[in-house]
Motif scaffolding. Structure first.
Motif, PDB file in Angstrom:
ATOM      1  N   LEU A   1      34.430   2.748  13.899  1.00  0.00           N
ATOM      2  CA  LEU A   1      34.272   3.662  15.114  1.00  0.00           C
ATOM      3  C   LEU A   1      34.426   5.247  14.891  1.00  0.00           C
TER       4      LEU A   1
ATOM      5  N   TYR B   1      41.429   6.873   8.647  1.00  0.00           N
ATOM      6  CA  TYR B   1      41.309   5.832   9.597  1.00  0.00           C
ATOM      7  C   TYR B   1      40.505   4.490   9.359  1.00  0.00           C
TER       8      TYR B   1
ATOM      9  N   THR C   1      41.929   1.017   8.823  1.00  0.00           N
ATOM     10  CA  THR C   1      41.383  -0.270   9.609  1.00  0.00           C
ATOM     11  C   THR C   1      40.575  -1.064   8.671  1.00  0.00           C
TER      12      THR C   1
ATOM     13  N   TRP D   1      34.252  -3.054  14.063  1.00  0.00           N
ATOM     14  CA  TRP D   1      33.818  -2.384  15.074  1.00  0.00           C
ATOM     15  C   TRP D   1      34.887  -1.136  15.083  1.00  0.00           C
ATOM     16  N   PHE D   2      36.071  -1.251  14.976  1.00  0.00           N
ATOM     17  CA  PHE D   2      37.280  -0.261  14.895  1.00  0.00           C
ATOM     18  C   PHE D   2      37.108   0.364  13.478  1.00  0.00           C
ATOM     19  N   HIS D   3      36.688  -0.606  12.395  1.00  0.00           N
ATOM     20  CA  HIS D   3      36.392   0.158  11.181  1.00  0.00           C
ATOM     21  C   HIS D   3      35.289   1.524  11.095  1.00  0.00           C
TER      22      HIS D   3
END
Length: 216
Positions: A203, A115, A119, A199-201
């Motif tokens: 998470l 993930y 991302t 932020w997604f990276h």
């Protein structure tokens, strides 16, 4: 095929990490904080960029003059903020490159870390237009060269009917709206996507090293 690349790269990385541990100490080895350093440099770029933009003129004839005035006419602070913006951007590219190389060499692009890799790669593609639009905004000889070279690359795509590169050959071919658009993309549009991308990276990471040690 991947292991043929990763195994020697990982061995070289461990050797370099050992050298850095000897020089910096185990707790302040910059190779252990490449992701955090990249985020830190992006914050420096953002703050210094806001200051530079306050004095920037978004028009054809004033863009270069406003940047030069900021550098030479403002005693100390103007030149320092422009330098911070420029060199923190370069530093972020360096740390980002070695961060990607290190994660790939350690086989962290799949499995439980898929993930973060999935991302993280799009963030790299956000950095390129950020740098390109930054060069465009200065509109000196280097900025014009970057504009022509990057638009010539886009002309290879079967999207535009007329060549884009010819719009950057002379100042008369440009309009003030172009610099307004570039300023919006460079200062607002792309940074917003970058912040959400970071932020997604992070998470799904339990304990991300987001803040490097103050001494480092």
């Amino acid at each position: 095929m991947l292991k043929a690349i990763q195994v020697p790269a990982r061995a070289l990385l461990h050797r370099v990490e050992g050298w850095f541990n000897f020089v910096f100490g185990l707790g302040e080895n910059p190779l252990y904080y490449l992701g955090g350093l990249t985020v830190f440099f992006f914050w420096v770029v953002l703050v210094s960029g806001i200051y530079v933009f306050i004095f920037f003129e978004t028009n054809v004839w004033g863009a270069y003059e406003s940047v030069e005035s900021l550098t030479h006419d403002q005693w100390y602070i103007g030149g320092v903020m422009r330098s911070l913006h420029r060199y923190a951007s370069d530093a972020a590219i360096i740390t980002l490159f070695f961060h990607i190389v290190g994660e790939f060499a350690k086989d962290r692009h799949r499995g439980a870390r898929w993930y973060s890799w999935f991302t993280g790669v799009p963030l790299l593609w956000l950095v390129f237009p950020l740098g390109i639009t930054g060069y465009w905004l200065v509109w000196d000889q280097l900025g014009q060269y970057v504009a022509i070279a990057s638009s010539e690359m886009l002309d290879w795509l079967p999207v535009f009917t007329d060549p884009m590169a010819r719009n950057f050959l002379t100042d008369e071919a440009l309009s003030d709206r172009f610099f307004t658009l570039m300023a919006f993309i460079h200062l607002v549009g792309l940074p917003v996507f970058l912040v959400f991308g970071i932020w997604f990276h992070l998470l799904r990471l339990a304990h991300p090293k987001l803040n490097p040690p103050r001494s480092l």
